[in-house]
Enzyme design. Structure first.
Site, PDB file in Angstrom:
ATOM      1  N   ASP A  10      -0.818   7.104  -0.734  1.00 62.69           N
ATOM      2  CA  ASP A  10       0.006   5.994  -2.151  1.00 62.69           C
ATOM      3  C   ASP A  10      -0.463   5.047  -1.800  1.00 62.69           C
ATOM      4  O   ASP A  10      -1.725   5.095  -0.906  1.00 62.69           O
ATOM      5  CB  ASP A  10       1.866   5.967  -1.515  1.00 62.69           C
ATOM      6  CG  ASP A  10       2.582   5.021  -2.966  1.00 62.69           C
ATOM      7  OD1 ASP A  10       1.609   5.370  -3.934  1.00 62.69           O
ATOM      8  OD2 ASP A  10       2.798   4.198  -1.401  1.00 62.69           O
ATOM      9  N   SER A  11      -0.414   3.970  -3.103  1.00 64.03           N
ATOM     10  CA  SER A  11      -1.140   2.407  -1.928  1.00 64.03           C
ATOM     11  C   SER A  11      -0.793   2.130  -0.482  1.00 64.03           C
ATOM     12  O   SER A  11      -1.244   0.880  -0.222  1.00 64.03           O
ATOM     13  CB  SER A  11      -0.505   1.619  -2.471  1.00 64.03           C
ATOM     14  OG  SER A  11       1.573   0.810  -3.213  1.00 64.03           O
ATOM     15  N   TYR A  42      -0.820  -1.007  -6.719  1.00 64.36           N
ATOM     16  CA  TYR A  42      -2.199  -0.858  -7.585  1.00 64.36           C
ATOM     17  C   TYR A  42      -1.441  -0.905  -8.908  1.00 64.36           C
ATOM     18  O   TYR A  42      -2.295  -0.978  -9.813  1.00 64.36           O
ATOM     19  CB  TYR A  42      -1.686   0.527  -7.343  1.00 64.36           C
ATOM     20  CG  TYR A  42      -2.601   0.980  -6.634  1.00 64.36           C
ATOM     21  CD1 TYR A  42      -3.561   1.097  -5.824  1.00 64.36           C
ATOM     22  CD2 TYR A  42      -2.312   2.998  -6.215  1.00 64.36           C
ATOM     23  CE1 TYR A  42      -4.291   2.066  -4.991  1.00 64.36           C
ATOM     24  CE2 TYR A  42      -2.685   3.648  -5.661  1.00 64.36           C
ATOM     25  CZ  TYR A  42      -3.580   3.119  -4.594  1.00 64.36           C
ATOM     26  OH  TYR A  42      -4.489   3.913  -4.245  1.00 64.36           O
ATOM     27  N   GLY A  43       0.482  -1.158  -8.894  1.00 61.03           N
ATOM     28  CA  GLY A  43       0.478  -1.470 -10.254  1.00 61.03           C
ATOM     29  C   GLY A  43       0.387  -2.526 -11.130  1.00 61.03           C
ATOM     30  O   GLY A  43       0.631  -1.856 -12.426  1.00 61.03           O
ATOM     31  N   CYS A  73       1.679   8.482  -5.634  1.00 57.20           N
ATOM     32  CA  CYS A  73       1.849   7.722  -6.264  1.00 57.20           C
ATOM     33  C   CYS A  73       1.952   7.801  -7.915  1.00 57.20           C
ATOM     34  O   CYS A  73       1.089   8.565  -7.870  1.00 57.20           O
ATOM     35  CB  CYS A  73       0.653   6.927  -6.586  1.00 57.20           C
ATOM     36  SG  CYS A  73       0.651   5.649  -6.851  1.00 57.20           S
ATOM     37  N   ASN A  74       2.982   7.635  -8.997  1.00 56.43           N
ATOM     38  CA  ASN A  74       3.300   7.709  -9.933  1.00 56.43           C
ATOM     39  C   ASN A  74       2.343   6.769 -10.391  1.00 56.43           C
ATOM     40  O   ASN A  74       1.406   7.033 -11.925  1.00 56.43           O
ATOM     41  CB  ASN A  74       4.190   6.634 -10.097  1.00 56.43           C
ATOM     42  CG  ASN A  74       5.855   7.462 -10.270  1.00 56.43           C
ATOM     43  OD1 ASN A  74       6.382   8.467 -11.211  1.00 56.43           O
ATOM     44  ND2 ASN A  74       6.224   7.383  -8.516  1.00 56.43           N
ATOM     45  N   THR A  75       1.917   5.445  -9.978  1.00 61.41           N
ATOM     46  CA  THR A  75       0.892   4.719 -11.080  1.00 61.41           C
ATOM     47  C   THR A  75      -1.058   5.300 -10.306  1.00 61.41           C
ATOM     48  O   THR A  75      -1.134   5.132 -12.095  1.00 61.41           O
ATOM     49  CB  THR A  75       0.765   3.466 -10.559  1.00 61.41           C
ATOM     50  OG1 THR A  75       1.881   3.026  -9.776  1.00 61.41           O
ATOM     51  CG2 THR A  75      -0.279   2.252 -10.565  1.00 61.41           C
ATOM     52  N   CYS A 183       8.351   4.843  -9.820  1.00 64.11           N
ATOM     53  CA  CYS A 183       7.456   4.342  -8.344  1.00 64.11           C
ATOM     54  C   CYS A 183       8.562   5.395  -7.466  1.00 64.11           C
ATOM     55  O   CYS A 183       9.354   4.917  -6.349  1.00 64.11           O
ATOM     56  CB  CYS A 183       7.741   3.237  -8.521  1.00 64.11           C
ATOM     57  SG  CYS A 183       6.796   2.119  -7.605  1.00 64.11           S
ATOM     58  N   HIS A 185       7.613   4.828  -3.728  1.00 68.32           N
ATOM     59  CA  HIS A 185       8.384   3.321  -3.354  1.00 68.32           C
ATOM     60  C   HIS A 185       9.910   3.103  -3.781  1.00 68.32           C
ATOM     61  O   HIS A 185      10.501   2.513  -2.595  1.00 68.32           O
ATOM     62  CB  HIS A 185       7.525   1.313  -3.518  1.00 68.32           C
ATOM     63  CG  HIS A 185       6.277   1.186  -2.483  1.00 68.32           C
ATOM     64  ND1 HIS A 185       5.744   1.942  -3.741  1.00 68.32           N
ATOM     65  CD2 HIS A 185       5.788   0.742  -1.679  1.00 68.32           C
ATOM     66  CE1 HIS A 185       4.522   1.363  -2.456  1.00 68.32           C
ATOM     67  NE2 HIS A 185       4.981   0.870  -1.436  1.00 68.32           N
TER      68      HIS A 185
HETATM   69  N1  DGL Z   1       4.210   3.807  -5.594  1.00 65.60           N
HETATM   70  C1  DGL Z   1       3.028   3.612  -6.111  1.00 65.60           C
HETATM   71  C2  DGL Z   1       3.626   4.315  -7.804  1.00 65.60           C
HETATM   72  O1  DGL Z   1       4.874   5.114  -6.996  1.00 65.60           O
HETATM   73  C3  DGL Z   1       2.166   2.622  -6.291  1.00 65.60           C
HETATM   74  C4  DGL Z   1       3.049   1.279  -6.358  1.00 65.60           C
HETATM   75  C5  DGL Z   1       2.045  -0.129  -6.493  1.00 65.60           C
HETATM   76  O2  DGL Z   1       1.363   0.245  -5.640  1.00 65.60           O
HETATM   77  O3  DGL Z   1       2.335  -0.867  -6.767  1.00 65.60           O
HETATM   78  O4  DGL Z   1       3.630   3.377  -8.659  1.00 65.60           O
END
Ligand code: DGL
Length: 261
Positions: A10-11, A42-43, A73-75, A183, A185
């Protein structure tokens, strides 16, 4: 191959919400977790950058002999999973917003999705919305700044509470009775989100389904590890002190900072 590790990334600390479910579902497995903290968040980044990062991290994990990779990570799933599956032959499991379960649980026929800007703008979400969200209203909030605040891992922070209020309250006021955590997080602040939304609001987090899907795929391919006492090693590409502290507080093994990927 069964004894080879599973790579998870993940990020930052977000994917640890999934790692926890993987550890409980597959306690025998050796896990390598990477937080790409040098590129967090990442978002707000472009699909190109996110895909490049995902590709480089997968390359690294394959170099570590991983038998499977979880994009926690969804992104990154939204931006890159298609290309990752073309480029790497091991099973690659991603995570996506739980829209289908949300359409099944909502009574008000209004659901709210909390996710990053890149996930909300991605094709994957529009496909899910078209497939499952035809007869319901789908509201969404791109929670700018929330990931960075969660990374500081201070649940008492007033800024964090304010951001939750700013993003969650409007969804509830518009009638959402089900919230989708889009997300990885956000499950880390689930209690704060639930408090703001109210006890009657259903909050959906697909972390357990990801772990179960991983188990199913490894089982089908006869890749499950049989000997017990799996290990977990966590590293990061940046030098975030809060990442390191979070790993240690979670009683996980911290490998190194500044992993050059
Ligand atoms: N935790 C990540 C997600 O599921 C990335 C969040 C990020 O880095 O912006 O989207």
């Amino acid at each position: 191959m069964n004894n080879q590790p599973i790579g998870i990334f993940d990020s930052g600390i977000g994917g640890l919400s999934i790692l926890g479910e993987i550890k409980s579902t597959l306690p025998n497995e050796n896990l390598i977790y990477i937080g790409d903290t040098a590129y967090l968040p990442y978002g707000t980044k472009s699909k190109k950058i996110i895909t490049e990062r995902a590709h480089k991290i997968c390359n690294y994990l394959i170099g570590q002999q991983c038998k499977s990779i979880v994009v926690a990570c969804n992104t990154a799933t939204s931006a890159a999973i298609h290309e990752l599956r073309i480029n790497f032959s091991v099973p690659i499991i991603g995570i996506e917003p739980a829209i289908k379960p949300a359409t099944q649980s909502t009574k008000s026929r209004i659901i709210g999705i909390l996710a990053t800007q890149a996930t909300l703008e991605g094709d994957k979400l529009s496909t899910l919305k078209q497939k499952f969200g035809q007869d319901i209203t789908i509201l969404h909030e791109s929670c700018l700044g929330l990931v960075e605040e969660i990374e500081l891992s201070n649940q008492q922070s007033q800024t964090l509470k304010n951001l939750v209020e700013i993003y969650v309250r409007p969804l509830i006021e518009q009638g959402a009775d089900t919230l989708v955590l889009g997300c990885s997080h956000y499950p880390l602040i689930r209690t704060l989100i639930q408090k703001c939304a109210g006890d009657d609001v259903i909050i959906l987090d697909p972390s357990l389904s990801v772990a179960q899907e991983l188990k199913r795929q490894l089982d089908t391919k006869k890749l499950l590890r049989e000997s017990n006492s799996g290990t977990t090693n966590c590293s990061q590409t940046g030098d975030s002190k809060t990442f390191e502290i979070f790993i240690e507080k979670s009683k996980l093994k911290y490998g190194s900072s500044l992993l050059t990927i």
